[in-house]
Design a protein around this motif. Sequence first.
Motif, mmCIF file in Angstrom:
data_model
loop_
_atom_site.group_PDB
_atom_site.id
_atom_site.type_symbol
_atom_site.label_atom_id
_atom_site.label_comp_id
_atom_site.label_asym_id
_atom_site.label_seq_id
_atom_site.Cartn_x
_atom_site.Cartn_y
_atom_site.Cartn_z
ATOM 1 N N ARG A 156 -4.238 -11.822 -11.424
ATOM 2 C CA ARG A 156 -4.500 -10.550 -10.743
ATOM 3 C C ARG A 156 -4.143 -10.623 -9.252
ATOM 4 N NH1 ARG A 156 -7.775 -6.073 -12.153
ATOM 5 N NH2 ARG A 156 -7.440 -4.515 -10.539
ATOM 6 N N ASN A 157 -4.556 -11.686 -8.579
ATOM 7 C CA ASN A 157 -4.226 -11.881 -7.150
ATOM 8 C C ASN A 157 -4.516 -10.645 -6.304
ATOM 9 O OD1 ASN A 157 -3.370 -14.510 -7.583
ATOM 10 N ND2 ASN A 157 -1.233 -13.917 -7.926
ATOM 11 N N LYS A 164 -4.249 -7.619 -6.742
ATOM 12 C CA LYS A 164 -3.404 -6.422 -6.875
ATOM 13 C C LYS A 164 -4.208 -5.304 -7.525
ATOM 14 C CE LYS A 164 1.171 -8.598 -7.248
ATOM 15 N NZ LYS A 164 0.772 -10.016 -7.206
ATOM 16 N N THR A 165 -3.945 -4.077 -7.127
ATOM 17 C CA THR A 165 -4.586 -2.934 -7.764
ATOM 18 C C THR A 165 -3.877 -2.630 -9.083
ATOM 19 O OG1 THR A 165 -3.150 -1.299 -6.710
ATOM 20 C CG2 THR A 165 -5.148 -1.958 -5.516
ATOM 21 N N GLN A 202 -0.666 -0.894 -8.362
ATOM 22 C CA GLN A 202 0.410 -1.800 -7.956
ATOM 23 C C GLN A 202 1.031 -2.494 -9.167
ATOM 24 O OE1 GLN A 202 -1.915 -4.105 -5.129
ATOM 25 N NE2 GLN A 202 -0.775 -3.256 -3.388
ATOM 26 N N LEU A 203 0.197 -2.906 -10.096
ATOM 27 C CA LEU A 203 0.710 -3.570 -11.309
ATOM 28 C C LEU A 203 1.532 -2.592 -12.148
ATOM 29 C CD1 LEU A 203 -2.448 -5.655 -12.288
ATOM 30 C CD2 LEU A 203 -0.288 -6.556 -11.435
#
Length: 258
Positions: free
Chosen positions: A34-35, A37-38, A41-42
Amino acid sequence: MKNIIVTTSVKTTKELDSAAKLLANNLALQYIPRNKKTIKQLLSIVTGVLVVYKNKLSYYENNSELFFHLDTTALKIKNSDNEPLLEIINDEKQDILDCTMGLAGDSILLSYYGHNVTAIEKNNIIFLITNTGLKEYTSQNEKINDAMRKITSYNSDCLEFLKNSTDNSYDVIYIDPMFSHSIAESNNLDGITTLAETSFPFDSFIIEACRVGRKKIIIKAHFKDDIFEKYNFTRIIRKNTKFHYGFIDITKKPKTKH
């Protein structure tokens, strides 16, 4: 083919990471950390995102989220005095095959009222989310929990399942197909329509359902659909509702010989 990835919630753990990796492997999908990211965004780089949370699974595509819930089902159970599906069956403890499980709302309702339910879902992600919910979701109503746990579910094409079933295997064959009208006009279906198929081989289905069923074939469809007349379902008119039920009394139809 859709580009779908598997990831975890933003606040992840080693256990969630391991579960997501295993899930991705089982579904032959790519795991991406996931890092922070929303989801938006993905979704800018892939078609869909399957997210492993601590207590649920969610699938995101476009602006919709698919996850297991009991909102509509719990309301139906609370107001079941006028539930047409139960009225059409009109018998106690029937063996019922739900050919379009989805989020299992109808399967749970039928199981709650004492029927033996087998539910079929073709899409593997819908099946995964629902099957996990049926096994793990905890309601404050213990009878609903018992109903969920008693359902037998299979990740299978329902027509193939019927073809592999013996004659007279189930009292009732139930189907809630997704047609254009129902998809366009029901917000409850937003999360599932991104994955579900909207075409269905009805000619073959009716033949097999008549062979496998003992008593009735029941359908739920939008009131504008011509499926009721096309296949000679007896329609149950529901005033001020967009969805009607119909049934074929198999006991009055000659069985198709193979």
